[in-house]
Motif scaffolding. Structure first.
Motif: not given
Length: 713
Positions: A192-212
Motif C-alpha cells: 500500500p502507498g503512504y496515504f489513502s488514495g495513493d497508488s500502490a508501490v509495485v516491484s517486478i522480480q526479477p526485473d530485467v527491463g522486459y515487463v511493464k
C-alpha cells in the motif's frame, strides 16, 4: 513406534502368489454418487504381479485426466531418453578478440532447458551468470557485434493450443520456447502507498527491463484486498487495478510473460551488464568460431521430480517438445505426440486409448481410459527404469501430496500423481500390498460441477486410503514382527528362538479366529498377519514363523508357508486341521515318540467343513492316526524335573470329538533341572500365558496329549 518406522523401507515382503481375481469397486462408486452427485466416476485397479485388471468402474470410457497425463509424458521420456540426459544451452563465440574486446557475435542455441531459474539455485540468474562468466574467462569485457538466438530446436508455436483462455494469464500456463528464463514468469510484489488514495508501490522480480506494469492499484483505508490484473495478449504489459488496504503488509502475484525468446534475451543482456561485460550492438559477419560452451542446469531425473511430484506444467511442456526433438526429430507438440504413440506401441498399449493434446494435461481436450492408464503404470512397474519412474511420483506430505493423506499410517505404501483442472479431479499411481504385490490404480472424477474442489479431493483421498487399508490389513502387525525378529538377532538355534518368541508374546490378548486371507479371498477377509490378538493356532504360527525366518524380509512369506498348502493363500488351501494339515504335512513339524503312547483313528470331515463355507472340497478324506500320551501319564511326566537338553515342543490337546484332530495347542518348554511349562493362548484367561504343564493338565478332562517337534525348513 519410531523403531518400526526405521525398518519400514525394508518392508517390501517376498512374494506369495495371490488368488484374488477381482476387487468389488461398487461401494466406491456408491460413495462417490452419494457425496458428489452428478459426477462421472471412472476407476481401474490392476495387479502388477498377476498382470491383470482386478477392478473396473467405467474403466473403458474416456475421461479428462488433468495433470495425471504427465505420467504418460514422463513414462515416454524415461523410456526413450538416457538417465543422464540433460537439456542443453549452447553458446558459440564467433569473431576476434582484441584488447579484451570481442568483435563478432554470440550464437545462443536453446534446447529446452526448463531450469534456467531459481528452482535449483538461490539466484534465478545463476545459470545465465555462469554462461557470461565463461565468456569473461576468454579475457573479454566488451562485445561489439550481435547476439543471435537460435530457436530452431522447437518449431513453435510458443503458446500452447487448446487451453482455456484464462490459463494463458496464469503462471501455470506460461508460453513455451527452447530458450526461457525463470519459468517464463515474473513476480509482481506490491505494497500500500503512504496515504489513502495513493497508488500502490509495485516491484517486478526479477526485473530485467522486459515487463511493464501499468499501476492503477489504489491504497484505501483498512485491510481490503480487492486487486485485479490483466495481461496484454501479445506484449508483456501487466495492468494492476483495484484496491489494497493501508493495513495490508504486502502481496504478490506470479504471472507469465509474453514471448519467452525476448524475455531470455533481456535476461541475458542483464547478466552481461551485471558481470561487467559491455555490449555494443553492431552487425557482424564473422564466421570464425573461437569457442563453444555447453550448459545444462538439471538432469532428466530432476525434471521428472518437478513434473510428477510438483506437477510443473512448464517442465512437462518442455519435456514433451524435447521428446519430440530427440525421438521424432521435431521439437513440437506433434513431435512429442508422435514419440508418445511410438512408446505406447512398444509397450503393447493402444494409442487410441490416449487422446493427447499437450504434455501437462491442461487441455480439456485430453482424454484417456482409466483401464489404459492403469495398464501403462503396470507396464512401467516392470520397466528396467521403473525405480526412477515410480520414485518421481508424489506421496503423502511430498510434492503435490504435501497436504494429502497426511493421516495415512504407512505413507511409504503408496506413490501417486494428482490431477486437477476445472470440474476435473484425478489420482493415479501405485499401492504396495502386504502380500508383496504392487497395484496400479487410476481414479477420475469428471463433471464435478458445483461440488467443492476440496470435497472432490477428499473423496479421492478417502477411496485411495481405503484401498491401502484393504490391501494392507493390519500392516502394523507385520512391522511388529519385523521389530521382534530384529531384536532377536543374537538368539541362535531353533529351540532357543522358539523359547524367545513364545515368551515375548506372553500377555497378548486372546481372540478366537483373528486371521483370514485379507484381500486375497472373499470367504474370510480378516488380516493375513495379526498380533493385536491371537488364538492358540495363530499364536503358534506367528512364533514358529519368527523363529524360522532367515531374515526380517522373509517373515511374511514364512508365515504364509506355515498357514497355507503350497504357500497359495486362500481359504481352501489354509491348513485348518492342525494335526492333519499342519503337522501332518511333515515340512515344519512331526509327532515325536511318547511314553506309553496310544492311538486313535479319525477322519476329518473336510467336505462338510468347506460346504458350510460354500466351497466344494474335491480332495480325499483320508483316515488320520492320532498318536498321543494318555492324560495320566502326561501328568506324571509333567511333574518330573527334566534332565535332558533344552528343547521346545508343540503340544496338541486330543479331545473326544471324532470331527476334530486337536482341540487346543501351544508350546511346552523343557529346561534342564526344571519342570516343563506350557505357553499358550488361553481362552479362559483371555491372553497368552505361561503355566506349569502339570498344573494345566490336571484341570483337563481329555484322553491325552500329543507332542510334536518343529523342523527348520
Amino acid at each position: 513406534m519410531n523403531k518400526l518406522f526405521k525398518i519400514a523401507s525394508r518392508l517390501l515382503p517376498f512374494l506369495v502368489a495371490p488368488l484374488f481375481a477381482h476387487v468389488n469397486l461398487a461401494p466406491y462408486k456408491s460413495y462417490v454418487d452419494s457425496l458428489l452427485p452428478g459426477t462421472t466416476f471412472g476407476m481401474s485397479l490392476r495387479s502388477v504381479k498377476m498382470g491383470k485388471e482386478i477392478g473396473n468402474i467405467n474403466g473403458d470410457e474416456m475421461f479428462t485426466p488433468a495433470s495425471t497425463l504427465k505420467t504418460l509424458t514422463t513414462a515416454a521420456a524415461i523410456h526413450f531418453l538416457p538417465l543422464n540426459y540433460e537439456p542443453k544451452t549452447e553458446i558459440t563465440v564467433f569473431g576476434d578478440i582484441r584488447k579484451r574486446t570481442l568483435i563478432g557475435s554470440l550464437k545462443i542455441r536453446g534446447e529446452g532447458d526448463p531450469n534456467i531459474s531459481a528452482r535449483y539455485y538461490d539466484d534465478p540468474f545463476y545459470m545465465l551468470n555462469t554462461m557470461v562468466d565463461s565468456i569473461h574467462a576468454l579475457d573479454v569485457d566488451t562485445i561489439i557485434g550481435q547476439i543471435d538466438l537460435d530457436t530452431s530446436y522447437y518449431t513453435g508455436p510458443w503458446k500452447a493450443e487448446n487451453w482455456r483462455r484464462n490459463f494463458y494469464d496464469s503462471w501455470y500456463g506460461a508460453e513455451i520456447g527452447p530458450l526461457g528464463f525463470n519459468d517464463n514468469c515474473v513476480t509482481i510484489r506490491f505494497w500500500p502507498g503512504y496515504f489513502s488514495g495513493d497508488s500502490a508501490v509495485v516491484s517486478i522480480q526479477p526485473d530485467v527491463g522486459y515487463v511493464k506494469v501499468v499501476n492503477n492499484l489504489k491504497t484505501v483505508k483498512g485491510r481490503k484486498k480487492k486487486w485485479v490484473y490483466g495481461i496484454d495478449p501479445d506484449k508483456s504489459i501487466i495492468t494492476l487495478g483495484g484496491t489494497i488496504g493501508e493495513d495490508v503488509d504486502s502481496a504478490s502475484l506470479v504471472l507469465p510473460i509474453r514471448n519467452p525468446i525476448g524475455y531470455f534475451r533481456a535476461a541475458f543482456m542483464h547478466a552481461l551488464k551485471n558481470r561487467g561485460i559491455v555490449f555494443k550492438e553492431r552487425k557482424s559477419i564473422s564466421s570464425t568460431e573461437l569457442k563453444k560452451f555447453s550448459f545444462s542446469s538439471a538432469p532428466l531425473l530432476s525434471i521428472l521430480d518437478e513434473i510428477n511430484q510438483r506437477s510443473q506444467n512448464f517442465h512437462a511442456e518442455t519435456l514433451l517438445r524435447n521428446l519430440g526433438a530427440q525421438v521424432s526429430g521435431v521439437g513440437s507438440v506433434e513431435g512429442g505426440r508422435k514419440a508418445e504413440r511410438k512408446f505406447l506401441l512398444e509397450m503393447d498399449l493402444n494409442p487410441t486409448d490416449f487422446d493427447v493434446w499437450d504434455g501437462s494435461g491442461l487441455s480439456p481436450e485430453n482424454k484417456v481410459k482409466p483401464s489404459a492408464v492403469s495398464k501403462m503404470l503396470a507396464k512401467m512397474a516392470r520397466h528396467p527404469k521403473s525405480e526412477y519412474y515410480i520414485n518421481s511420483f508424489a506421496s503423502p506430505g511430498v510434492g503435490s501430496g504435501a497436504k494429502r493423506m497426511l493421516n495415512l499410517e504407512a505413507p511409504w505404501l503408496t506413490r501417486f500423481k494428482t490431477g486437477y483442472i476445472a470440474e476435473v479431479h484425478a489420482l493415479v499411481g501405485y499401492i504396495y500390498t502386504v502380500d508383496g504385490d504392487t497395484l496400479t490404480a487410476a481414479m477420475y472424477l469428471n463433471g464435478t460441477n458445483t461440488n467443492p474442489d476440496c470435497k472432490s479431493k477428499d473423496v479421492l483421498d478417502t477411496l485411495w486410503m481405503r484401498l491401502i487399508s484393504y490391501t494392507n490389513n493390519d500392516y502394523k502387525s507385520l512391522l511388529q514382527m519385523k521389530t521382534l525378529w530384529l531384536d532377536a538377532q543374537g538368539v541362535s538355534g531353533l529351540n532357543k528362538r522358539l523359547d524367545y518368541f513364545s515368551k515375548r508374546l506372553i500377555g497378548t490378548p486372546y481372540k478366537l479366529g483373528p486371521m483370514g486371507e485379507g484381500h486375497l479371498d472373499t470367504v474370510d477377509d480378516k488380516p493375513l498377519v495379526y498380533l493385536d490378538s491371537v488364538d492358540c493356532v495363530t499364536y503358534l504360527e506367528h512364533v514358529v514363523a519368527l523363529a524360522m525366518a532367515k531374515s526380517e524380509k522373509s517373515l511374511y512369506r514364512q508365515l504364509q508357508r506355515l498357514r497355507y498348502k503350497g504357500s497359495k493363500v486362500s481359504f481352501l488351501t489354509r491348513k485348518h486341521f492342525l494335526l492333519d494339515d499342519w503337522v501332518g504335512e511333515g515340512k515344519y513339524a512331526k509327532v515325536v515318540p511318547m511314553e506309553g503312547e496310544v492311538s486313535v483313528t479319525r477322519t476329518m470331515p473336510k467336505k462338510e467343513f468347506f460346504r458350510n463355507h460354500n466351497i466344494t472340497y474335491t480332495g480325499k478324506e483320508t483316515p488320520l492316526t492320532i498318536r498321543y500320551m494318555p492324560l495320566d501319564e502326561a501328568i506324571e511326566m509333567a511333574k518330573r524335573t527334566y534332565k535332558g537338553v533344552m528343547k521346545v515342543l508343540g503340544i496338541g490337546i486330543v479331545g473326544t470329538s471324532d470331527k476334530i484332530d486337536l482341540t487346543h495347542t501351544g508350546f511346552v518348554i523343557f529346561m534342564p533341572g526344571q519342570k516343563p511349562v506350557m505357553r499358550h493362548a488361553s481362552s479362559q484367561r483371555r491372553q497368552v500365558v505361561e503355566v506349569p504343564l502339570a498344573e494345566y493338565l490336571q484341570t483337563r478332562k481329555i484322553p491325552g496329549v500329543t507332542f510334536f517337534k518343529f523342523i527348520q525348513h
